[in-house]
Design an enzyme around this catalytic site. Structure first.
Site, mmCIF file in Angstrom:
data_model
loop_
_atom_site.group_PDB
_atom_site.id
_atom_site.type_symbol
_atom_site.label_atom_id
_atom_site.label_comp_id
_atom_site.label_asym_id
_atom_site.label_seq_id
_atom_site.Cartn_x
_atom_site.Cartn_y
_atom_site.Cartn_z
ATOM 1 N N THR A 105 0.810 -1.323 0.055
ATOM 2 C CA THR A 105 0.107 0.206 -0.050
ATOM 3 C C THR A 105 0.839 1.181 0.048
ATOM 4 O O THR A 105 2.150 1.289 0.415
ATOM 5 C CB THR A 105 -0.843 -0.102 1.302
ATOM 6 O OG1 THR A 105 -1.421 1.070 1.374
ATOM 7 C CG2 THR A 105 -0.167 -0.196 2.321
ATOM 8 N N TYR A 129 -2.047 0.423 10.555
ATOM 9 C CA TYR A 129 -2.150 -0.542 9.404
ATOM 10 C C TYR A 129 -0.980 -0.196 8.325
ATOM 11 O O TYR A 129 -0.678 -1.381 7.937
ATOM 12 C CB TYR A 129 -3.512 0.274 8.549
ATOM 13 C CG TYR A 129 -3.811 -0.329 7.034
ATOM 14 C CD1 TYR A 129 -3.993 -1.517 6.894
ATOM 15 C CD2 TYR A 129 -3.226 0.521 6.036
ATOM 16 C CE1 TYR A 129 -4.435 -1.943 5.615
ATOM 17 C CE2 TYR A 129 -3.283 -0.017 4.549
ATOM 18 C CZ TYR A 129 -3.863 -1.277 4.459
ATOM 19 O OH TYR A 129 -4.077 -1.884 3.272
HETATM 20 N N1 LIG Z 1 -8.655 -1.073 -0.798
HETATM 21 C C1 LIG Z 1 -7.645 -0.141 -0.839
HETATM 22 O O1 LIG Z 1 -8.076 0.791 -1.002
HETATM 23 C C2 LIG Z 1 -6.323 -0.778 -0.710
HETATM 24 C C3 LIG Z 1 -5.222 0.372 -0.898
HETATM 25 C C4 LIG Z 1 -4.121 0.047 -0.732
HETATM 26 C C5 LIG Z 1 -3.613 -1.430 -0.552
HETATM 27 N N2 LIG Z 1 -4.414 -2.267 -0.630
HETATM 28 C C6 LIG Z 1 -4.216 -3.616 -0.398
HETATM 29 O O2 LIG Z 1 -4.607 -4.430 -1.750
HETATM 30 C C7 LIG Z 1 -5.161 -5.786 -0.950
HETATM 31 C C8 LIG Z 1 -6.549 -6.102 -1.514
HETATM 32 O O3 LIG Z 1 -7.461 -5.223 -0.820
HETATM 33 P P1 LIG Z 1 -9.008 -5.622 -1.092
HETATM 34 O O4 LIG Z 1 -9.485 -3.946 -1.350
HETATM 35 O O5 LIG Z 1 -9.399 -6.352 -2.454
HETATM 36 O O6 LIG Z 1 -9.568 -5.891 0.204
HETATM 37 P P2 LIG Z 1 -10.770 -6.820 0.343
HETATM 38 O O7 LIG Z 1 -11.786 -6.961 -0.541
HETATM 39 O O8 LIG Z 1 -11.208 -6.681 1.935
HETATM 40 O O9 LIG Z 1 -9.997 -8.385 0.134
HETATM 41 C C9 LIG Z 1 -9.172 -9.023 1.079
HETATM 42 C C10 LIG Z 1 -9.402 -10.583 0.877
HETATM 43 O O10 LIG Z 1 -8.579 -11.230 1.819
HETATM 44 C C11 LIG Z 1 -9.274 -12.109 2.502
HETATM 45 N N3 LIG Z 1 -8.818 -12.571 4.037
HETATM 46 C C12 LIG Z 1 -8.840 -11.622 5.127
HETATM 47 N N4 LIG Z 1 -8.143 -12.017 6.050
HETATM 48 C C13 LIG Z 1 -7.715 -13.115 5.652
HETATM 49 C C14 LIG Z 1 -6.639 -14.435 6.023
HETATM 50 N N5 LIG Z 1 -6.646 -14.319 7.464
HETATM 51 N N6 LIG Z 1 -6.497 -15.228 5.387
HETATM 52 C C15 LIG Z 1 -7.097 -15.687 4.094
HETATM 53 N N7 LIG Z 1 -7.557 -14.623 3.706
HETATM 54 C C16 LIG Z 1 -7.995 -13.623 4.122
HETATM 55 C C17 LIG Z 1 -10.622 -11.575 2.473
HETATM 56 O O11 LIG Z 1 -11.548 -12.584 2.786
HETATM 57 P P3 LIG Z 1 -12.838 -12.512 3.952
HETATM 58 O O12 LIG Z 1 -13.267 -11.416 3.706
HETATM 59 O O13 LIG Z 1 -13.697 -13.919 3.771
HETATM 60 O O14 LIG Z 1 -12.105 -12.506 5.301
HETATM 61 C C18 LIG Z 1 -10.753 -11.140 1.298
HETATM 62 O O15 LIG Z 1 -11.099 -11.960 0.286
HETATM 63 C C19 LIG Z 1 -4.811 -6.058 0.373
HETATM 64 O O16 LIG Z 1 -3.442 -6.319 0.574
HETATM 65 C C20 LIG Z 1 -4.738 -4.393 0.738
HETATM 66 O O17 LIG Z 1 -3.671 -4.261 1.869
HETATM 67 C C21 LIG Z 1 -5.890 -1.981 -0.602
#
Ligand SMILES: NC(=O)c1ccc[n+]([C@@H]2O[C@H](COP(=O)([O-])OP(=O)(O)OC[C@H]3O[C@@H](n4cnc5c(N)ncnc54)[C@H](OP(=O)(O)O)[C@@H]3O)[C@@H](O)[C@H]2O)c1
Length: 291
Positions: A105, A129
């Site tokens: 991130t 975070y």
């Molecule tokens: N969203 C943003 O704006 C943003 C910005 C910068 C970086 N990122 C990074 O991008 C990545 C993807 O984010 P996203 O927006 O796609 O978030 P998301 O929709 O919340 O996806 C996260 C996924 O990880 C799974 N997960 C959570 N805890 C877990 C665990 N302990 N073991 C296995 N799976 C697990 C969740 O499943 P469940 O829901 O079923 O637990 C979900 O499928 C992350 O690494 C995040 O840090 C996101």
């Protein structure tokens, strides 16, 4: 070569995971293995045994605890998933000789640089975070034989962030439809990024097999959250008033970097250009049927 490359996507039903699975399935040299939380929990190393059976060539770890404010309240939870989880994945990846891709991130930076951060800049997270993700980066770097740390930012995609219950674009549209007042911070700048663009770029990137290391992967350019909200309604041609406010007016638990725009310097060197954020936003709105 002949044989297709097996790519395991952890967090396959997440916002980014959903588009990764879809894009990697489209005619490509990759065979995609979607893994959801119920298939494997990155915080429980025993459950990672499934990776030893599947023996993917590449593991893309999108699993994260993404609730920025809640991370201040539950730092152990953020570290458990974002850092220890990354350590567990890195160990297994090394054991099976897989390439380990850790999604990180822009929040690893403190926001004081005043111009877009490149891969050469030194992280200095200012919230739990961000620090938990930076710890995940360090585990990835120091425990994987082959790794890519891919920093994305301010994601939006059709699945919405599971951990946040949606994405900013959809929240804005919902608010407008409900006739709610829309107040958005105009003193926080970032690079809004469409998950489909990350997925497409990451696919080309893995085919190129570049040098291992850290890479930024965001749509080109940056804006404030206020400008981003305005852009949504401008593209939609909806006459919606957006009120600019200061971040200090929002009583939030976590500090945010004031300027966390990223520049994809290393992707540019590979001739992997990502389109400007406005173009990507327009496509998203069209693909969601808003436009
Ligand atoms: N969203 C943003 O704006 C943003 C910005 C910068 C970086 N990122 C990074 O991008 C990545 C993807 O984010 P996203 O927006 O796609 O978030 P998301 O929709 O919340 O996806 C996260 C996924 O990880 C799974 N997960 C959570 N805890 C877990 C665990 N302990 N073991 C296995 N799976 C697990 C969740 O499943 P469940 O829901 O079923 O637990 C979900 O499928 C992350 O690494 C995040 O840090 C996101």
């Amino acid at each position: 070569m002949g044989r297709s490359m097996k790519v395991a996507v952890i967090g396959a039903n997440g916002q980014l995971g959903t588009d990764l699975v879809e894009v990697f399935k489209e005619d490509s040299p990759f065979e995609v293995i979607p893994l959801n939380h119920k298939d494997l929990d990155v915080t429980i190393s025993d459950t990672l045994g499934i990776l030893k059976e599947l023996k993917p060539d590449v593991i893309i770890n999108t699993a994260a605890y993404v609730r920025v404010d809640d991370s201040e309240l539950y730092p152990e939870k953020a570290f458990q998933v974002n850092a220890i989880g990354a350590l567990n994945v890195a160990r297994v990846a090394s054991e099976i000789d897989a390439v380990n891709v850790y999604i990180s991130t822009d929040y690893v930076f403190d926001g004081t640089k005043g111009e877009p951060y490149t891969e050469e800049d030194t992280p200095n997270p200012i919230n739990v975070y961000g620090l938990s993700k930076y710890a995940g980066e360090i585990f990835t770097r120091n425990y994987s034989k082959k790794y890519y740390i891919v920093r994305v930012a301010s994601l939006y995609g059709k699945a919405g962030a599971r951990g946040k219950g949606g994405n900013f674009v959809d929240f804005m549209i919902q608010k407008a439809r409900n006739g709610e007042e829309i107040r958005v911070v105009d003193d926080t700048f970032m690079s809004p990024t469409y998950t489909k663009d990350v997925a497409r770029t990451l696919k080309k990137f893995l085919e190129l097999k570049p040098e291992f290391g850290v890479y930024h992967m965001v749509n080109e350019g940056f804006c404030s959250w206020y400008e981003f909200a305005k852009a949504i309604f401008k593209i939609l041609e909806w006459n919606v008033e957006v009120k600019p406010i200061k971040s200090s007016e929002l009583k939030r638990l976590a500090k945010r970097p004031g300027f966390s725009a990223l520049r994809n310097r290393k992707l540019e060197e590979l001739n992997l250009k990502m389109r400007p954020w406005r173009e990507a936003l327009k496509d998203y709105l069209r693909e969601r049927g808003y436009l």
